[in-house]
Structure formats: C-alpha cells, structure tokens
Write an enzyme that holds these catalytic residues in place. Structure first.
Site, PDB file in Angstrom:
ATOM      1  N   TYR A   1       0.830  -1.210   0.000  1.00 56.22           N
ATOM      2  CA  TYR A   1       0.000   0.000   0.000  1.00 56.22           C
ATOM      3  C   TYR A   1       0.870   1.268   0.000  1.00 56.22           C
ATOM      4  O   TYR A   1       0.851   2.052  -0.932  1.00 56.22           O
ATOM      5  CB  TYR A   1      -0.892   0.066   1.246  1.00 56.22           C
ATOM      6  N   SER A   2       1.623   1.483   1.113  1.00 56.90           N
ATOM      7  CA  SER A   2       2.326   2.755   1.320  1.00 56.90           C
ATOM      8  C   SER A   2       3.408   2.988   0.274  1.00 56.90           C
ATOM      9  O   SER A   2       4.093   2.056  -0.143  1.00 56.90           O
ATOM     10  CB  SER A   2       2.995   2.779   2.692  1.00 56.90           C
TER      11      SER A   2
ATOM     12  N   SER B   1       5.993  -4.797   5.267  1.00 52.73           N
ATOM     13  CA  SER B   1       6.359  -5.861   6.207  1.00 52.73           C
ATOM     14  C   SER B   1       6.327  -7.199   5.482  1.00 52.73           C
ATOM     15  O   SER B   1       5.399  -7.476   4.720  1.00 52.73           O
ATOM     16  CB  SER B   1       5.371  -5.930   7.372  1.00 52.73           C
TER      17      SER B   1
ATOM     18  N   GLU C   1      -7.679  -5.313   8.864  1.00 58.94           N
ATOM     19  CA  GLU C   1      -6.340  -5.127   9.444  1.00 58.94           C
ATOM     20  C   GLU C   1      -6.428  -4.390  10.782  1.00 58.94           C
ATOM     21  O   GLU C   1      -5.819  -4.797  11.774  1.00 58.94           O
ATOM     22  CB  GLU C   1      -5.473  -4.339   8.456  1.00 58.94           C
TER      23      GLU C   1
HETATM   24  C1  LIG Z   1       4.938  -1.508  12.032  1.00 61.08           C
HETATM   25  C2  LIG Z   1       4.521  -0.966  10.709  1.00 61.08           C
HETATM   26  C3  LIG Z   1       4.207  -1.846   9.697  1.00 61.08           C
HETATM   27  C4  LIG Z   1       3.823  -1.348   8.456  1.00 61.08           C
HETATM   28  N1  LIG Z   1       3.581  -2.252   7.485  1.00 61.08           N
HETATM   29  C5  LIG Z   1       3.201  -1.815   6.277  1.00 61.08           C
HETATM   30  C6  LIG Z   1       2.947  -2.741   5.237  1.00 61.08           C
HETATM   31  O1  LIG Z   1       3.120  -3.951   5.410  1.00 61.08           O
HETATM   32  N2  LIG Z   1       2.544  -2.284   4.053  1.00 61.08           N
HETATM   33  C7  LIG Z   1       2.353  -0.945   3.813  1.00 61.08           C
HETATM   34  O2  LIG Z   1       1.940  -0.603   2.712  1.00 61.08           O
HETATM   35  N3  LIG Z   1       2.624  -0.019   4.765  1.00 61.08           N
HETATM   36  C8  LIG Z   1       3.045  -0.434   5.999  1.00 61.08           C
HETATM   37  N4  LIG Z   1       3.333   0.485   6.987  1.00 61.08           N
HETATM   38  C9  LIG Z   1       3.260   1.910   6.678  1.00 61.08           C
HETATM   39  C10 LIG Z   1       2.137   2.619   7.376  1.00 61.08           C
HETATM   40  O3  LIG Z   1       0.880   2.207   6.915  1.00 61.08           O
HETATM   41  C11 LIG Z   1       2.371   4.126   7.174  1.00 61.08           C
HETATM   42  O4  LIG Z   1       3.609   4.435   7.805  1.00 61.08           O
HETATM   43  C12 LIG Z   1       1.277   4.950   7.777  1.00 61.08           C
HETATM   44  O5  LIG Z   1       0.074   4.774   7.081  1.00 61.08           O
HETATM   45  C13 LIG Z   1       1.643   6.442   7.795  1.00 61.08           C
HETATM   46  O6  LIG Z   1       2.073   6.875   6.564  1.00 61.08           O
HETATM   47  P1  LIG Z   1       3.443   7.690   6.393  1.00 61.08           P
HETATM   48  O7  LIG Z   1       4.526   6.915   7.114  1.00 61.08           O
HETATM   49  O8  LIG Z   1       3.632   7.961   4.959  1.00 61.08           O
HETATM   50  O9  LIG Z   1       3.225   9.016   7.208  1.00 61.08           O
HETATM   51  P2  LIG Z   1       2.497  10.427   6.704  1.00 61.08           P
HETATM   52  O10 LIG Z   1       1.276  10.025   5.986  1.00 61.08           O
HETATM   53  O11 LIG Z   1       3.566  11.125   5.932  1.00 61.08           O
HETATM   54  O12 LIG Z   1       2.193  11.058   8.045  1.00 61.08           O
HETATM   55  C14 LIG Z   1       3.170  11.797   8.807  1.00 61.08           C
HETATM   56  C15 LIG Z   1       2.501  12.365  10.049  1.00 61.08           C
HETATM   57  O13 LIG Z   1       1.436  13.274   9.676  1.00 61.08           O
HETATM   58  C16 LIG Z   1       0.201  12.887  10.259  1.00 61.08           C
HETATM   59  N5  LIG Z   1      -0.896  13.115   9.311  1.00 61.08           N
HETATM   60  C17 LIG Z   1      -0.902  12.832   7.989  1.00 61.08           C
HETATM   61  N6  LIG Z   1      -2.075  13.158   7.440  1.00 61.08           N
HETATM   62  C18 LIG Z   1      -2.844  13.660   8.431  1.00 61.08           C
HETATM   63  C19 LIG Z   1      -4.178  14.152   8.502  1.00 61.08           C
HETATM   64  N7  LIG Z   1      -4.952  14.203   7.415  1.00 61.08           N
HETATM   65  N8  LIG Z   1      -4.655  14.570   9.706  1.00 61.08           N
HETATM   66  C20 LIG Z   1      -3.883  14.518  10.821  1.00 61.08           C
HETATM   67  N9  LIG Z   1      -2.594  14.061  10.818  1.00 61.08           N
HETATM   68  C21 LIG Z   1      -2.106  13.631   9.650  1.00 61.08           C
HETATM   69  C22 LIG Z   1       0.345  11.400  10.548  1.00 61.08           C
HETATM   70  O14 LIG Z   1      -0.507  10.970  11.586  1.00 61.08           O
HETATM   71  C23 LIG Z   1       1.815  11.298  10.925  1.00 61.08           C
HETATM   72  O15 LIG Z   1       1.986  11.641  12.281  1.00 61.08           O
HETATM   73  C24 LIG Z   1       3.746   0.035   8.235  1.00 61.08           C
HETATM   74  C25 LIG Z   1       4.087   0.925   9.254  1.00 61.08           C
HETATM   75  C26 LIG Z   1       4.481   0.428  10.483  1.00 61.08           C
HETATM   76  C27 LIG Z   1       4.859   1.379  11.556  1.00 61.08           C
END
Ligand SMILES: Cc1cc2nc3c(=O)[nH]c(=O)nc-3n(C[C@H](O)[C@H](O)[C@H](O)COP(=O)(O)OP(=O)(O)OC[C@H]3O[C@@H](n4cnc5c(N)ncnc54)[C@H](O)[C@@H]3O)c2cc1C
Length: 411
Positions: A134-135, A167, A250
């Site tokens: 996804y991400s 992951s 999930e």
């Molecule tokens: C343990 C773990 C496992 C994971 N496994 C997977 C996986 O298997 N596959 C996969 O695809 N992804 C995975 N991820 C990724 C995860 O889904 C993303 O890290 C998460 O969705 C946040 O996206 P980002 O890191 O791009 O942060 P951003 O989207 O860049 O966010 C940065 C900060 O801004 C805040 N923010 C962003 N938008 C808003 C809003 N509209 N309102 C308020 N606050 C906001 C967020 O809360 C965060 O604090 C995993 C992450 C972790 C920690």
C-alpha cells in the site's frame, strides 16, 4: 459429527461445544514453538503448523461463519465464538480466521472465481506468505495518492513504481497491491486492487533497518512486474472500496498482533506483569508507580469491556462504532505500559543487552509500541476516521478530492 455432510444442520450450542471439544480431544497435540499469528504478514508457520491448519480447515473449524462451499458452516457469530473459545482453551491455533485472516477475507469477498478457488485454501492453511503493498514514499496516510501504476496489456497488467514499509515482503509469495489504473479521474476513482505475485524478475525487495534493530520492513521496486488479469480484486478502477474492507480487517486485528517482551526471560507467571516487575524491582510500595500501574490496568479493562460491547452489538446484527476505538486504545495501552516499565526500572532502563533482560524488554516495548500507533494507519488518522464516520463531524478539507489525478500537484 463433523463431516461436511452434517455441517449445515442446525446444532444447539451445547451440541456444537461437545462436537468441537471431542474433535480437539481426538486431534490436538501441542505444536513446536509458534511462529506468529495465523494470517500475519510474511509469517511462515512450521510444517507441523501447516499440517494442523490443514486439518482445522478440512474439519470446518477455521471459518465457521463462511458458507459451506467455502470451508465454512454458515454459523452465527455467537456459535462461531463457541468454537474459538474451545480452541483457545486448549491453546490450539487456526480457528476464527473468518474474523482475523485479512488476506482470506479480502479474497473471499472480491477475488475472481478462478483465483478465489486457487488462493483461499492456500491462505487458510498459511501455505503462502503475504505482504501489503500500500504505502509509498509520497502516499502513506493518504493512500489515495498512490503513483505506482498498473497498465493492462492483453491478459495481464504491467506494474511499475515502488512501495515502502512493506512488512514481510522478502518472504511473501503475493502482495495485496493498490496501483493507479486511471490517471484521468479523481484520486479515489482510478485505483485498482491486485494480488501481485512477488517471486518474479520485475519485483525487487530491499530490507530497511528499523528502530528496534530488526528488518521486517522493506522497500519494494517494480520494473515491468507482471500481474495476471485474474488476480484483480473487484472491478477495474474500483480498488478503493476493496482497500476499505481490507483496512477494516487489518485494524480490527492489529491490537491482537501486538508483541510482548522479547528477552525470553520469563516474568512471574499468574501475576499482572507490571505488578510482578515492580515487586521484583522493589518499588511496589511507591505511590506514583502504583498509580501508573493502576492506570494501565484500567485502560486495559476498559478496552476489554468496550470489545465485549462491540461483540454484543455485532451478535445482535448491528455494526458497532465502538469497534473503531480498539486500535487507538491498544496504541495508548502499549505506549503507557512501556512508559511504566521504564519508570519502574528507573535509571536501570538505560542498560541494554542480554545481561539486562528487563531493561531490554522495556526498551524494546517502548520502541515497538509505534508499530500499532503508525502501522495500518496512524493514531491521528484513526481519530479523523472516528470524528468523521462515527461522530459525524465535518470532513477534513481536501483540495484535490475531485480533481483528475493527473492534474494533482506533484504529478
Ligand atoms: C509496524 C509498521 C508496519 C507497516 N507495514 C506496512 C505494510 O506492510 N505495508 C504498507 O503498505 N505499509 C506499511 N506500513 C506503513 C504505514 O501504513 C504508514 O507508515 C502509515 O500509514 C503512515 O504513513 P506515512 O509513514 O507515509 O506518514 P504520513 O502520511 O507522511 O504522516 C506523517 C505524520 O502526519 C500525520 N498526518 C498525515 N495526514 C494527516 C491528517 N490528514 N490529519 C492529521 N494528521 C495527519 C500522521 O498521523 C503522521 O503523524 C507500516 C508501518 C508500520 C509502523
């Protein structure tokens, strides 16, 4: 009686309970060390686990809420829980996958008939490894902004782009992939959902080092990767709806997958772990620490009661808004619990390594608590969801929602 022919018969709760107990008594033998949650990303059960899961699936205990033609029994939630409780009572895995196996539930709901017949049994028996694609570097919280593209060429799609934080990608056989298939519609409307075969030349997986010094995450790069047309889930360009189902599964199981201490040094059995730790550290009489421990226990009890309320709502056939609190609550509990462990150990928590297992556990749990507060959607995003969908608050402004994705800034 548990053979397929009798599965559709209505049974009383007592008869069902006796049936599952008798089956477990005849079949269950404890397995070697568990390899993780069934249906988890990239987790490979041992051959013994897989053999056990195959038995559970064939006997109709894995997904009893599902229809009989899909390994189920068409049971109510209440009766399915009877089966889950009997399995839990003897420590046997494999039941309740109709609630917890995100991959199999998503495939059952949306896969094409050909692909469903092939993949669903493999998923239920954990014979394939899975990951979530996804991400992306520019699309995490806002998954509708994905830029990985899938283009149809004859009977397959060609995928180009990259994902991050994946992951389990290194061991996965398939990834649940969201990719852009139409750039001329608004961002939510041009995304499709696929089961992408991972073991192919066009998919490159590079491990990332995590804050816990582990490497479960990866970057994944696609260069003309091939995805057969039959692996498309739901209609073309309608992947956003499929994703919402998959994300809901999930999030509902994320708390259950949270890991405990990793030092392997046993904590006092039977006692609340934080109380045992405070006793061992000689600070159980400290009023501040007692108060903090009580707070964590209070949060946990509250979460358990809310989960029970949500289950009761579901059993009556109404969807429960309380459900959406579970992941957020678990995130708070894990951070609080790690904080209290650190407080209990005081300066000793600065130590690390095998000679200091309690400190190692506290530090690991402090860092690993972010798993639940970021993975599967951050706490902030979960609050937005609760605000908008549960409490009915006004939606967050989104300037690019109705703009064709090609015209969104950054493209
Ligand atoms: C343990 C773990 C496992 C994971 N496994 C997977 C996986 O298997 N596959 C996969 O695809 N992804 C995975 N991820 C990724 C995860 O889904 C993303 O890290 C998460 O969705 C946040 O996206 P980002 O890191 O791009 O942060 P951003 O989207 O860049 O966010 C940065 C900060 O801004 C805040 N923010 C962003 N938008 C808003 C809003 N509209 N309102 C308020 N606050 C906001 C967020 O809360 C965060 O604090 C995993 C992450 C972790 C920690």
């Amino acid at each position: 009686m548990t053979d397929a022919a009798t599965r559709t018969e209505t049974q009383t709760d007592e008869a069902l309970r006796a049936d599952v107990r008798a089956w477990l008594a005849a079949n269950w033998k404890p397995l070697p060390t568990a390899q993780g949650r069934i249906g988890g990303a990239g987790l490979f059960p041992t051959p013994e686990h897989r053999a056990w899961l195959a038995k559970v699936v064939d006997a109709g205990w894995a997904v009893p809420r599902w229809p009989t033609q899909w390994y189920g029994r068409g049971l109510s939630d209440a009766q399915a829980r009877i089966i889950e409780r009997e399995f839990a009572a003897v420590g046997a895995p494999g039941a309740g996958q109709d609630r917890s196996n995100l991959w199999a539930n998503t495939a059952l709901a949306y896969a094409t008939p050909t692909f469903k017949a092939k993949i669903v049994p493999l998923l239920l028996k954990s014979e394939v490894g899975m990951c979530l694609l996804y991400s992306e570097p520019g699309a995490g919280s806002d998954l509708a902004g994905v830029r990985t593209r899938a283009e149809r060429q004859g009977d397959h799609f060609v995928v180009n782009g990259s994902k991050v934080w994946t992951s389990g990608a290194a061991t996965a056989d398939y990834g649940m992939l969201i990719a852009r298939t139409d750039w001329d519609t608004p961002k939510h409307k041009g995304i499709s959902f696929f089961f992408l075969p991972m073991k192919q030349k066009g998919v490159e997986v590079r491990p990332l080092r995590q804050i816990t010094n582990e490497s479960h995450f990866n970057e994944v790069f696609f260069t003309d990767a091939i995805c057969p047309e039959e692996n498309l889930l739901g209609p073309l360009d309608a992947g956003w709806g499929v994703l919402q189902t998959a994300l809901a599964y999930e999030r509902s199981v994320m708390g259950e997958g949270a890991r405990g201490p990793r030092s392997g040094v046993a904590e006092a059995a039977g006692e609340e772990p934080l109380i045992a730790l405070a006793r061992e550290a000689g600070v159980l009489g400290d009023p501040l620490i007692r108060q903090e421990i009580a707070k964590v226990i209070g949060y946990r009890r509250l979460n358990a009661l809310n989960a029970a309320r949500a289950k009761a709502d579901l059993a009556q056939g109404t969807s429960s808004s309380i459900m959406s609190l579970g992941k957020l609550a678990m995130s708070r509990i894990l951070h609080e619990e790690a904080k209290v462990r650190t407080m209990i150990l005081g300066a000793g928590s600065l130590l690390e390594g095998p000679d200091h297992p309690r400190a190692e556990d506290a530090n690991f749990l402090t860092l690993n608590a972010y798993f639940t507060s970021i993975g599967g959607g951050t706490d902030q995003i979960q609050r937005n969801i609760i605000g908008e969908r549960v409490l009915g608050l006004p939606k967050e402004p989104e300037v690019d929602r109705d703009v064709p994705f090609r015209q969104v800034r950054g493209n």
